[in-house]
Write a protein that holds these residues in place. Sequence first.
Motif, PDB file in Angstrom:
ATOM      1  N   ALA A  46       0.834  -1.203   0.000  1.00 20.19           N
ATOM      2  CA  ALA A  46       0.000   0.000   0.000  1.00 20.19           C
ATOM      3  C   ALA A  46       0.866   1.250   0.000  1.00 20.19           C
ATOM      4  N   SER A  47       0.455   2.229  -0.822  1.00 17.53           N
ATOM      5  CA  SER A  47       1.217   3.474  -0.951  1.00 17.53           C
ATOM      6  C   SER A  47       0.231   4.635  -1.067  1.00 17.53           C
ATOM      7  N   PRO A  48      -0.187   5.191   0.082  1.00 12.03           N
ATOM      8  CA  PRO A  48      -1.142   6.306   0.038  1.00 12.03           C
ATOM      9  C   PRO A  48      -0.626   7.505  -0.764  1.00 12.03           C
ATOM     10  N   GLY A  49       0.669   7.769  -0.680  1.00 17.40           N
ATOM     11  CA  GLY A  49       1.215   8.906  -1.424  1.00 17.40           C
ATOM     12  C   GLY A  49       1.048   8.737  -2.920  1.00 17.40           C
ATOM     13  N   GLU A  50       1.310   7.532  -3.403  1.00 21.24           N
ATOM     14  CA  GLU A  50       1.120   7.259  -4.830  1.00 21.24           C
ATOM     15  C   GLU A  50      -0.348   7.382  -5.217  1.00 21.24           C
ATOM     16  N   VAL A  52      -2.536   9.386  -3.849  1.00 27.02           N
ATOM     17  CA  VAL A  52      -2.869  10.810  -3.917  1.00 27.02           C
ATOM     18  C   VAL A  52      -2.388  11.403  -5.240  1.00 27.02           C
ATOM     19  N   THR A  53      -1.180  11.024  -5.667  1.00 26.19           N
ATOM     20  CA  THR A  53      -0.656  11.525  -6.944  1.00 26.19           C
ATOM     21  C   THR A  53      -1.545  11.081  -8.108  1.00 26.19           C
ATOM     22  N   LEU A  54      -1.901   9.802  -8.082  1.00 33.34           N
ATOM     23  CA  LEU A  54      -2.769   9.289  -9.142  1.00 33.34           C
ATOM     24  C   LEU A  54      -4.126   9.991  -9.125  1.00 33.34           C
ATOM     25  N   ALA A  55      -4.637  10.266  -7.919  1.00 34.39           N
ATOM     26  CA  ALA A  55      -5.935  10.942  -7.820  1.00 34.39           C
ATOM     27  C   ALA A  55      -5.858  12.364  -8.377  1.00 34.39           C
ATOM     28  N   MET A  56      -4.731  13.055  -8.137  1.00 28.69           N
ATOM     29  CA  MET A  56      -4.584  14.409  -8.659  1.00 28.69           C
ATOM     30  C   MET A  56      -4.527  14.403 -10.195  1.00 28.69           C
ATOM     31  N   VAL A  57      -3.800  13.448 -10.747  1.00 26.02           N
ATOM     32  CA  VAL A  57      -3.761  13.344 -12.200  1.00 26.02           C
ATOM     33  C   VAL A  57      -5.144  12.994 -12.745  1.00 26.02           C
ATOM     34  N   PHE A  58      -5.848  12.110 -12.032  1.00 23.34           N
ATOM     35  CA  PHE A  58      -7.212  11.745 -12.424  1.00 23.34           C
ATOM     36  C   PHE A  58      -8.116  12.977 -12.438  1.00 23.34           C
ATOM     37  N   ALA A  59      -8.016  13.813 -11.396  1.00 21.53           N
ATOM     38  CA  ALA A  59      -8.840  15.029 -11.320  1.00 21.53           C
ATOM     39  C   ALA A  59      -8.494  16.000 -12.448  1.00 21.53           C
TER      40      ALA A  59
END
Length: 523
Positions: A46-50, A52-59
Amino acid sequence: MSRKARPPVPPRLRLAALVQAAAALLWVPQAWLLAAAVFSLTGPYASPGEAVTLAMVFAGLGLLRAALDAWGGRLAFRAARDELTRQRARAVAVLSQRAPLDPTLPPSGEIAGLLAEQAEAVVPYLQRYVPVRWRLILVPGVILPVVAWHSWAAALILLVAAPLIPLCMALVGIRAKKASEDQLAAVGSMNGLLMDRLRGLPTIRALKAEHLVAERLGTLAADVKRRTLAVLRIAFLSSAALELFSALGVALVAVYVGSHLFGQAEIGTWGQTLGLTEGLFILLLAPAFFEPLREMSALWHDRASGEAALRAMTALDGPPLVPVAPTEAPPEGPVLRLDGVTFTYPGSAPLVTGVDLALYPGEKLALYGPSGGGKSTLLALAAGLLRPDKGVVVRRGKVGWIGHRPFVMNASLAANVSLGRSGVAAAPVLQRLLPGHDPTRRVGEGGIGLSGGETLRLALARAIADPDASLILADEPTAHLDASTAEEVINALLAAAQGRALLIATHDPRLAARMDRVVEVGA
């Protein structure tokens, strides 16, 4: 509508479709980012930081997708409005080139209803359905190979389920086309009847037939309602059928992916096992694969109505009035010449056959005979309101026309004389033919406020107001007038036509006796 009958897709509408298709295809990387983010939160590492990064790119891709979709929607709307304007202008231009008395022309109320109201169905058809048709080609064509890259079995399920939807839509579309055309025709018939009854409202009231007209309009309104509901039933049926097939397709993909992840169906991949990221990615793409098909189903009614409106506007095309401009006679000789003119109304025997006629400046000629003999038809041919089947009509100078039922609009007397023509002075001829009447006096539509004789004098003033009108044509100018009023109209007509050629159609022996020549028609 056949492919040839469809208007070409405007460039801006094609651009709008491509922009909206690009917006829809952004879901492919978004789906991968979402699947990867879920795996990064639930996987063994599990990598919460990754995530969050993926979620920002998704947004960010989501914002870009929304912006592209909104831009494409605005482009599509503007292109659809411009195309509707072009189609309306083309229909009006076609109608203006047809003979005004063409018996194949639809009723004026039906034409007005089509161009003003029913033609609006073209906008949602072009704005929404045409872009969806492009997305239907592009979006599944991209998603299918992407899914097949990970699982040929899931791609096969999508490929098998997809053709069932167009097949169902094609079967429903056959009935939808007929229902939309019937509904459009019913609305046109009701508009035509309403326009006709409004014109004859004084007569209807005089005969106390209001209830009969109301019953007839009620019957037509009920027929329009029934046909509209038939179109809506077909639209709801097509939507329900497509939702069923798309839901089955997505469910089969979900069953396959779930079975594969649980190890119960390890076939269908290219030698490797699907992981959570790949399986979730395929599940997210499956609804997007069917989305253009679902949108097409929702817009099937727009397509049927829009194409029916386009077909109806195209059906206004007819033989143009040839020649468009009057054929000019030589400076010397007759003002009007008919050489071997023949004319037949559709579905009837020849009414005018091989007519030769010459009318010279200052000459007064009467076409005399019983009703139905072809007098008014000959007059319309001489005016250029009908096109002869054979022969030639040659005119010199402009024509002044006095119809059997003169057109009077709701405007001033002066406006009814000039009809917006530049260089036409209405006041002098009104003082001459309607003394005591203020040129600025307003009259009602159809001549309300004027007597029968005054209405004929107004039409005569309109015909002679143009000093360049060397030919006056009058159709039954004394019909439905009492003896004294008819005598006044005859005197006014002869006085106003001094120095001009005068051709009248009449069955009034008193008027015919005042002419220089009489040609019997239909005797």
